[in-house]
Design an enzyme around this catalytic site. Structure first.
Site, short mmCIF file in Angstrom:
data_model
loop_
_atom_site.label_atom_id
_atom_site.label_comp_id
_atom_site.label_asym_id
_atom_site.label_seq_id
_atom_site.Cartn_x
_atom_site.Cartn_y
_atom_site.Cartn_z
N ASP A 145 0.84 -1.20 0.00
CA ASP A 145 0.00 0.00 0.00
C ASP A 145 0.88 1.25 0.00
O ASP A 145 2.00 1.23 0.52
CB ASP A 145 -0.90 0.03 1.24
CG ASP A 145 -2.05 -0.97 1.15
OD1 ASP A 145 -2.27 -1.52 0.05
OD2 ASP A 145 -2.71 -1.20 2.18
N ARG A 146 0.34 2.32 -0.52
CA ARG A 146 1.10 3.57 -0.59
C ARG A 146 1.61 3.99 0.78
O ARG A 146 2.72 4.51 0.92
CB ARG A 146 0.21 4.67 -1.18
CG ARG A 146 0.87 6.03 -1.26
CD ARG A 146 0.03 7.00 -2.09
NE ARG A 146 -1.29 7.17 -1.55
CZ ARG A 146 -1.62 8.08 -0.62
NH1 ARG A 146 -0.68 8.87 -0.13
NH2 ARG A 146 -2.85 8.19 -0.19
#
Length: 380
Positions: free
Chosen positions: A169-170
């Site tokens: 995930d970012r």
């Protein structure tokens, strides 16, 4: 389809999975106040005509399918020639045909990310392993293109045409693997897909986490692919995560997380359900999920009510930022139907204000079952 469009499409396919030098050089970075920023640049979004669009007028399609802008804005783009069919100007009443290529020229303003470097942990002729900082997406998506790990590695480390083997995930930091050859990428993807590889994450959660091994087997379902939010639900997919307390400082706990399945936002949702949300999780540690922040499940809201409340919070507080930007989301589609492929910009997800750097979790180890190291352990 026009000859130019055919040639462009053929060229794009030939370049996959990498990008051309022209793409890498279309803009550059600058550092300001600890953030990596991108100089604005022009970019052309493209998509082929969907089956349901065939025979429809181009203006009607955009007014119905892409609601980020009013119909008048699309009419202006068509008449000005920035929105084209097969790279040719058309009238607003042009009816779309099979395989028509729609293109829209936009002026992109990417979201800043942390200016932290991306340390190289390991490289050889087949593999690249990096320590991904939080806030940087792995690959182009939504509001991010040059401010992604793939582009930064290509532009600043000359590591180009890397194949993604898995994703983080970012907002998650830690070990990230790339294949340098198609063969190696397929081999490692297969190991991950068949669960021959285990991953370990650490994160800081609110409160005192219980001692011993805590196992959560609650099924998880996606509430909305469009905004990227999930919840525990009896109708969700099977899911399993093991947790173990590492330390407690009197306010929060550091927890080791071992996901045994690979569902979207699995660790974050399971910790929320257990009542120990990640301390700085901008999405799942919030009263939008109820007074107990989703502990024990969400019982007082329908999915539609939750989605609408999340959107209201974004508008009111401006800290939940959609990864599709209204400034250049001309091809941001409606919600995806089952079995339908992702569109140009892809899934929209709820993120965090770019001026904050948050670390919901850190991937610290990737190991083959049986004890063989796939890429070692990350130590800080």
């Amino acid at each position: 389809m026009g000859q130019k469009a055919k040639l462009e499409t053929k060229a794009l396919k030939a370049k996959r999975p990498g990008f051309s030098e022209e793409r890498y050089n279309e803009t550059s970075y600058f550092i300001e106040n600890g953030l990596r920023k991108v100089y604005p640049y022009y970019f052309t979004f493209t998509t082929f005509t969907k089956g349901r669009w065939v025979g429809e007028k181009i203006l009607d399609v955009f007014a119905k399918e892409f609601r980020a802008h009013p119909a008048e804005e699309y009419e202006r783009c068509i008449k000005s020639g920035t929105l084209t069919v097969n790279y040719e100007r058309v009238d607003t009443d042009c009816r779309l045909k099979h395989n028509d290529l729609l293109a829209n020229i936009v002026h992109r303003h990417e979201v800043p990310v942390t200016a932290a470097s991306i340390p190289l942990i390991y490289t050889d002729e087949d593999t690249v392993v990096v320590d991904k900082p939080a806030s940087i997406p792995v690959h182009p998506c939504g509001r991010y293109r040059h401010n992604t790990v793939v582009f930064i590695l290509a532009k600043e480390y000359n590591l180009k045409n890397l194949r993604t083997i898995h994703r983080l995930d970012r907002l998650t930091s830690g070990l990230l693997l790339f294949g340098r050859t198609p063969k190696k990428a397929r081999e490692m993807e297969q190991q991950i897909r068949t669960r021959q590889v285990t991953k370990q994450y650490v994160c800081r959660v609110e409160g005192r986490f219980p001692t011993g091994i805590v196992e959560c087997n609650e099924p998880i379902e996606v509430v909305s692919y469009k905004i990227g939010v999930c919840k525990v639900s009896p109708t969700g997919k099977d899911c399993k995560t093991e947790f173990q307390l590492l330390s407690y400082n009197g306010i929060s706990s550091v927890v080791l997380c071992k996901p045994r399945t690979g569902r979207m936002h699995q660790i974050r949702v399971h910790l929320q359900y257990l009542g120990f949300p990640i301390v700085n999780d901008p999405l799942y540690n919030h009263t939008v999920f109820g007074p107990n922040k989703g502990k024990g499940g969400i019982t007082d809201k329908t999915d539609d009510e939750l989605i609408q409340d999340l959107i209201k919070i974004h508008n009111a507080e401006n800290w939940l930022g959609m990864d599709g930007d209204v400034e250049y989301s001309m091809f941001k589609p409606r919600a995806k139907d089952d079995g339908e492929e992702e569109d140009l910009i892809g899934r929209v997800s709820l993120g965090f204000h770019p001026n904050y750097v948050v670390v919901p979790a850190m991937l610290v180890a990737i190991t083959r079952k049986g004890g063989g190291k796939l890429c070692g352990h990350l130590k800080r």
